[in-house]
Design a protein around this motif. Structure first.
Motif, mmCIF file in Angstrom:
data_model
loop_
_atom_site.group_PDB
_atom_site.id
_atom_site.type_symbol
_atom_site.label_atom_id
_atom_site.label_comp_id
_atom_site.label_asym_id
_atom_site.label_seq_id
_atom_site.Cartn_x
_atom_site.Cartn_y
_atom_site.Cartn_z
ATOM 1 N N ASP A 175 0.836 -1.192 0.000
ATOM 2 C CA ASP A 175 0.000 0.000 0.000
ATOM 3 C C ASP A 175 0.877 1.251 0.000
ATOM 4 O OD1 ASP A 175 -2.221 1.547 0.019
ATOM 5 O OD2 ASP A 175 -3.068 0.735 1.871
ATOM 6 N N THR A 194 4.204 5.809 -3.630
ATOM 7 C CA THR A 194 3.560 4.663 -4.268
ATOM 8 C C THR A 194 4.575 3.542 -4.449
ATOM 9 O OG1 THR A 194 2.084 6.149 -5.458
ATOM 10 C CG2 THR A 194 2.227 3.894 -6.266
ATOM 11 N N GLU A 212 -0.591 6.472 -13.429
ATOM 12 C CA GLU A 212 -2.033 6.327 -13.252
ATOM 13 C C GLU A 212 -2.652 5.425 -14.320
ATOM 14 O OE1 GLU A 212 -3.849 7.514 -10.747
ATOM 15 O OE2 GLU A 212 -2.053 8.385 -9.826
ATOM 16 N N TYR A 244 -14.569 -2.579 -9.793
ATOM 17 C CA TYR A 244 -13.738 -1.772 -8.896
ATOM 18 C C TYR A 244 -13.907 -0.271 -9.132
ATOM 19 C CZ TYR A 244 -11.298 -6.132 -7.774
ATOM 20 O OH TYR A 244 -10.990 -7.399 -7.366
ATOM 21 N N THR A 255 -12.167 1.614 -11.134
ATOM 22 C CA THR A 255 -10.873 2.272 -11.312
ATOM 23 C C THR A 255 -9.975 1.407 -12.183
ATOM 24 O OG1 THR A 255 -8.909 3.141 -10.151
ATOM 25 C CG2 THR A 255 -9.986 1.208 -9.200
ATOM 26 N N HIS A 298 -6.582 1.963 -11.628
ATOM 27 C CA HIS A 298 -5.357 2.036 -10.835
ATOM 28 C C HIS A 298 -5.218 0.758 -10.005
ATOM 29 C CE1 HIS A 298 -2.307 3.561 -8.068
ATOM 30 N NE2 HIS A 298 -2.060 4.483 -8.976
ATOM 31 N N THR A 343 -3.310 -0.122 -7.421
ATOM 32 C CA THR A 343 -3.302 0.001 -5.968
ATOM 33 C C THR A 343 -4.720 0.139 -5.426
ATOM 34 O OG1 THR A 343 -1.116 1.040 -6.018
ATOM 35 C CG2 THR A 343 -2.413 1.334 -4.014
ATOM 36 N N ASP A 344 -5.562 0.912 -6.098
ATOM 37 C CA ASP A 344 -6.960 1.055 -5.681
ATOM 38 C C ASP A 344 -7.706 -0.267 -5.812
ATOM 39 O OD1 ASP A 344 -6.498 3.710 -5.185
ATOM 40 O OD2 ASP A 344 -7.255 4.403 -7.134
ATOM 41 N N ASN A 350 -6.711 -2.384 -2.798
ATOM 42 C CA ASN A 350 -7.345 -1.875 -1.581
ATOM 43 C C ASN A 350 -8.837 -2.182 -1.546
ATOM 44 O OD1 ASN A 350 -4.942 -0.838 -0.578
ATOM 45 N ND2 ASN A 350 -5.235 1.167 -1.517
ATOM 46 N N ALA A 351 -9.461 -2.278 -2.727
ATOM 47 C CA ALA A 351 -10.883 -2.633 -2.783
ATOM 48 C C ALA A 351 -11.118 -4.091 -2.377
ATOM 49 C CB ALA A 351 -11.416 -2.400 -4.191
ATOM 50 N N ASP A 376 -6.623 -5.421 6.688
ATOM 51 C CA ASP A 376 -6.241 -4.353 5.782
ATOM 52 C C ASP A 376 -5.051 -3.588 6.356
ATOM 53 O OD1 ASP A 376 -7.325 -2.891 7.857
ATOM 54 O OD2 ASP A 376 -9.086 -2.229 6.745
#
Length: 424
Positions: A104, A114, A121, A179, A181, A183, A185-186, A189-190, A281
């Motif tokens: 993360d 990042t 992106e 999701y 997105t 991206h 990383t997003d 995280n989802a 998380d």
């Protein structure tokens, strides 16, 4: 200063995981093939009494390719294209790994970093772009070889790419809709939550059909069995790399393993929670970092004990040859020394405390470790399938792509869109 260090760490991780693991992959694949076929696999090549379970054989093969004569056949007309083709395959396969997130977002002194080699992106679009470009190297290599078998391999590669690339892209649309997105990383995280407090919200449970389609297409993307049609040795000698030798051939092979590494990492990122620990998380890890470190301190010596016992059991002396037992003793000492050193370091963290930056860095290290465990497990699946499933016929892959995977991916997009709109 922290930004420079994080960038260097991210680049080193990408280089090691995408390219640096090639000798390990070669060794691991040979050992897995030997196990599946009920034989020993490589275990003779050694430096003194050090064999490393056959890993020295992979290092020897790598050195052989480096120092072997780089020969270009006289009948090759387009020597520039012949030379640049393996470079294209290698670079495209390597660059696909550059956007994979290992952890993360890492915050040090209030500044966010990042954990990607190329913090762009573009996300999943970067992977699709470079993964699709790598086939040009294969096509160019077969064409420039001025060899009928090489040309047939190139034609197969071009037919193969239009068979799976469309299905792969369509399967990702369902993931993007779910999701919201592109991206990576997003996306990871989802996947941090759970269903009913038990089932992780991994992509494999959210989009099982998309996961199956994407994994099948990823096998075709890497040109590995059962989809290694472009180099089918039982039919077209070696296909597109028939005329290649030395490091040109080596770059093709490294590119194949780099593509396997990138595909394994992306499958883990999209469908198996990426760097997320199940039911924990990033915030949960940070708030319970002492308990997580304590669990590592308890589990680490147990794993080392099991591994060293396994080494001792499988490396007994053969007749008068006691080199394996000597190697086992040396490796056991090395592993236990590393284990004790790591445990002492972790205990010192518990005693002295970590501070805000220390907690964030420790969380990132734990997540990188989690990602690598999943990454190695997915790479094992690649090798397992290669030595288990027979190669598809040329027409079977096209029928699978156009008549099964693409309609299924389109249906999945419609169903996903309906569910998202109804559920708002």
């Amino acid at each position: 200063m922290s930004s420079v260090i994080v960038i260097i760490v991210n680049i080193l991780l990408a280089v090691v995981l995408a390219v640096g693991l090639t000798p390990l992959w070669v060794w691991w694949e040979r050992r897995i093939a030997g196990f599946i076929q009920d034989r020993s696999g490589p275990n003779r090549c050694n430096i003194g009494f050090i064999r490393l379970g056959g890993l020295v054989q992979a290092v020897a093969d790598m050195l052989k390719l480096i120092f072997k004569e780089d020969f270009t056949p006289s009948h090759v007309k387009h020597k520039f294209f012949f030379t640049v083709a393996p470079v294209i395959v290698f670079l495209c396969s390597f660059l696909t790994f550059a956007v994979i997130p290992y952890a993360d977002v890492l915050t040090i002194d209030g500044k966010a970093h990042t954990m990607q080699a190329v913090p762009t992106e573009l996300g999943i679009l970067w992977f699709l772009a470079f993964a699709g470009l790598s086939v040009y190297g294969i096509i160019l290599g077969g064409y420039a070889s001025s060899n009928k078998y090489g040309l047939l391999g190139s034609i197969r590669a071009s037919a193969q790419v239009i068979s799976y690339e469309a299905a792969m892209g369509l399967s990702l649309i369902s993931i993007i809709i779910s999701y919201g997105t592109i991206h990576l990383t997003d996306m990871v995280n989802a996947q941090a939550g759970t269903y009913l407090g038990v089932i992780p919200m991994w992509g494999i449970f959210i989009q099982p059909i998309a996961a199956i389609i994407f994994i099948v297409c990823s096998f075709a993307e890497t040109n590995r069995a059962p989809f290694d049609l472009a180099e089918g040795e039982s039919e077209i000698v070696a296909g597109y790399h028939t005329e290649y030798s030395a490091m040109k051939f080596g770059l093709f092979q490294v590119g194949e393993y780099a593509a396997m590494s990138a595909s394994s990492a992306l499958i883990v990122t999209l469908f198996f929670g990426g760097y997320q620990i199940p039911w924990m998380d990033t915030q949960t890890i940070q708030s319970n970092i002492n308990y997580v470190i304590l669990a590592i301190i308890i589990l680490l010596p147990i794993k080392i004990f099991i591994f060293t016992r396994w080494m001792k059991k499988n490396n007994k002396a053969v007749g008068k040859d006691t080199s394996r037992e000597k190697e086992t003793k040396v490796l056991t000492i090395i592993f236990w020394s590393l284990c004790i050193g790591i445990m002492a370091l972790l205990i010192s963290f518990l005693v002295t405390g970590l501070g805000t930056n220390g907690v964030n860095i420790a969380t990132a290290v734990i997540q990188v470790g989690t990602f690598m465990v999943k990454f190695f497990m997915m790479a094992f699946v690649y090798m397992w399938v290669r030595w288990t499933v027979l190669r598809f016929r040329y027409d079977q892959l096209q029928m699978l792509g156009w008549k099964v995977l693409i309609p299924l991916a389109l249906l999945n997009i419609v169903v996903t869109a309906i569910i998202v709109v109804i559920g708002n």
